[in-house]
Design a protein around this motif. Structure first.
Motif, mmCIF file in Angstrom:
data_model
loop_
_atom_site.group_PDB
_atom_site.id
_atom_site.type_symbol
_atom_site.label_atom_id
_atom_site.label_comp_id
_atom_site.label_asym_id
_atom_site.label_seq_id
_atom_site.Cartn_x
_atom_site.Cartn_y
_atom_site.Cartn_z
ATOM 1 N N TRP A 111 -34.853 -12.893 -18.649
ATOM 2 C CA TRP A 111 -33.817 -12.285 -17.814
ATOM 3 C C TRP A 111 -33.307 -11.018 -18.502
ATOM 4 C CZ3 TRP A 111 -32.829 -13.997 -13.023
ATOM 5 C CH2 TRP A 111 -33.187 -15.295 -12.686
ATOM 6 N N THR A 112 -33.074 -9.961 -17.726
ATOM 7 C CA THR A 112 -32.540 -8.695 -18.218
ATOM 8 C C THR A 112 -31.232 -8.411 -17.505
ATOM 9 O OG1 THR A 112 -34.769 -7.831 -18.558
ATOM 10 C CG2 THR A 112 -32.988 -6.218 -18.422
ATOM 11 N N GLU A 113 -30.175 -8.083 -18.255
ATOM 12 C CA GLU A 113 -28.885 -7.760 -17.645
ATOM 13 C C GLU A 113 -28.972 -6.363 -17.046
ATOM 14 O OE1 GLU A 113 -25.182 -7.194 -16.311
ATOM 15 O OE2 GLU A 113 -25.863 -5.839 -17.876
ATOM 16 N N VAL A 114 -28.617 -6.207 -15.770
ATOM 17 C CA VAL A 114 -28.820 -4.928 -15.088
ATOM 18 C C VAL A 114 -27.535 -4.253 -14.621
ATOM 19 C CG1 VAL A 114 -31.180 -5.474 -14.394
ATOM 20 C CG2 VAL A 114 -29.291 -6.057 -12.856
ATOM 21 N N LEU A 115 -26.406 -4.946 -14.607
ATOM 22 C CA LEU A 115 -25.158 -4.345 -14.124
ATOM 23 C C LEU A 115 -24.569 -3.358 -15.132
ATOM 24 C CD1 LEU A 115 -23.086 -4.197 -11.846
ATOM 25 C CD2 LEU A 115 -21.937 -6.182 -12.870
ATOM 26 N N ALA A 116 -24.787 -3.611 -16.420
ATOM 27 C CA ALA A 116 -24.365 -2.709 -17.506
ATOM 28 C C ALA A 116 -22.864 -2.426 -17.513
ATOM 29 C CB ALA A 116 -25.160 -1.401 -17.454
ATOM 30 N N GLY A 117 -22.053 -3.459 -17.264
ATOM 31 C CA GLY A 117 -20.606 -3.320 -17.368
ATOM 32 C C GLY A 117 -19.919 -2.684 -16.182
ATOM 33 N N GLN B 4 -18.356 -9.488 -15.101
ATOM 34 C CA GLN B 4 -19.457 -10.018 -14.289
ATOM 35 C C GLN B 4 -20.779 -9.522 -14.854
ATOM 36 O OE1 GLN B 4 -19.239 -12.019 -11.199
ATOM 37 N NE2 GLN B 4 -21.294 -12.313 -11.999
ATOM 38 N N ARG B 5 -21.794 -10.361 -14.843
ATOM 39 C CA ARG B 5 -23.132 -9.987 -15.286
ATOM 40 C C ARG B 5 -24.118 -10.283 -14.165
ATOM 41 N NH1 ARG B 5 -20.107 -8.554 -18.714
ATOM 42 N NH2 ARG B 5 -20.165 -8.944 -20.936
ATOM 43 N N ILE B 6 -25.074 -9.403 -13.979
ATOM 44 C CA ILE B 6 -26.176 -9.641 -13.049
ATOM 45 C C ILE B 6 -27.461 -9.557 -13.865
ATOM 46 C CG2 ILE B 6 -27.439 -8.850 -11.018
ATOM 47 C CD1 ILE B 6 -24.818 -7.815 -9.893
ATOM 48 N N TRP B 7 -28.175 -10.664 -13.877
ATOM 49 C CA TRP B 7 -29.425 -10.779 -14.622
ATOM 50 C C TRP B 7 -30.574 -10.704 -13.637
ATOM 51 C CZ3 TRP B 7 -28.781 -11.094 -19.853
ATOM 52 C CH2 TRP B 7 -27.511 -11.436 -20.316
ATOM 53 N N ALA B 8 -31.671 -10.078 -14.019
ATOM 54 C CA ALA B 8 -32.843 -9.962 -13.150
ATOM 55 C C ALA B 8 -34.102 -10.292 -13.938
ATOM 56 C CB ALA B 8 -32.945 -8.549 -12.584
ATOM 57 N N GLU C 195 -33.383 3.456 -14.001
ATOM 58 C CA GLU C 195 -34.661 2.800 -13.755
ATOM 59 C C GLU C 195 -34.861 1.800 -14.875
ATOM 60 O OE1 GLU C 195 -38.180 4.936 -12.216
ATOM 61 O OE2 GLU C 195 -39.176 4.208 -14.033
ATOM 62 N N GLN C 196 -35.255 0.579 -14.532
ATOM 63 C CA GLN C 196 -35.389 -0.469 -15.533
ATOM 64 C C GLN C 196 -36.642 -1.291 -15.265
ATOM 65 O OE1 GLN C 196 -31.632 -2.328 -16.031
ATOM 66 N NE2 GLN C 196 -32.181 -3.173 -17.995
ATOM 67 N N THR C 197 -37.411 -1.532 -16.318
ATOM 68 C CA THR C 197 -38.598 -2.374 -16.231
ATOM 69 C C THR C 197 -38.198 -3.810 -16.521
ATOM 70 O OG1 THR C 197 -39.997 -0.535 -16.951
ATOM 71 C CG2 THR C 197 -40.914 -2.758 -17.154
ATOM 72 N N LEU C 198 -38.626 -4.726 -15.657
ATOM 73 C CA LEU C 198 -38.303 -6.137 -15.800
ATOM 74 C C LEU C 198 -39.537 -6.926 -16.217
ATOM 75 C CD1 LEU C 198 -36.223 -6.596 -12.527
ATOM 76 C CD2 LEU C 198 -35.381 -6.039 -14.818
ATOM 77 N N SER C 199 -39.292 -8.143 -16.684
ATOM 78 C CA SER C 199 -40.362 -9.052 -17.085
ATOM 79 C C SER C 199 -40.119 -10.410 -16.440
ATOM 80 C CB SER C 199 -40.372 -9.202 -18.602
ATOM 81 O OG SER C 199 -41.196 -10.288 -18.990
ATOM 82 N N ALA C 200 -41.175 -11.101 -16.089
ATOM 83 C CA ALA C 200 -41.053 -12.458 -15.558
ATOM 84 C C ALA C 200 -40.786 -13.468 -16.672
ATOM 85 C CB ALA C 200 -42.321 -12.839 -14.798
#
Length: 85
Positions: A13-19, A71-75, A5-10
């Motif tokens: 960008w937060t990296e969410v794939l974590a490797g 690969q990185r996925i930012w949200a 579970e991850q809290t995001l901010s507008a």
């Protein structure tokens, strides 16, 4: 795979794939977020255009699998995401 579970901010960008090579998540606290895929460790510019992810009533709201190493996925968005990776 593990649950997360991850809290995001507008505001950033937060990296969410974590490797990993797979991620699937649902939006918990809002109606949409943005995702941005890159191979860089550096977050995209805060004003960069991402792809909008909307909340859907059935199934995962976002799924990406078979991703290569590096690969990185930012949200970003005022939301909480919950899923597996």
């Amino acid at each position: 795979m593990t649950n997360f579970e991850q809290t995001l901010s507008a505001a950033s960008w937060t990296e969410v794939l974590a490797g990993g090579s797979v991620i699937a998540f649902d939006l918990v606290a809002g109606s949409s977020i943005y995702v941005y895929m890159t191979e860089s460790d550096t977050p995209p510019d805060v004003n960069a255009n991402g792809n909008e992810v909307l909340s859907y009533p059935s199934g995962w709201d976002y799924v990406a699998e078979g991703l290569p190493t590096g690969q990185r996925i930012w949200a970003k968005g005022e939301n909480i995401i919950r899923g597996i990776r």
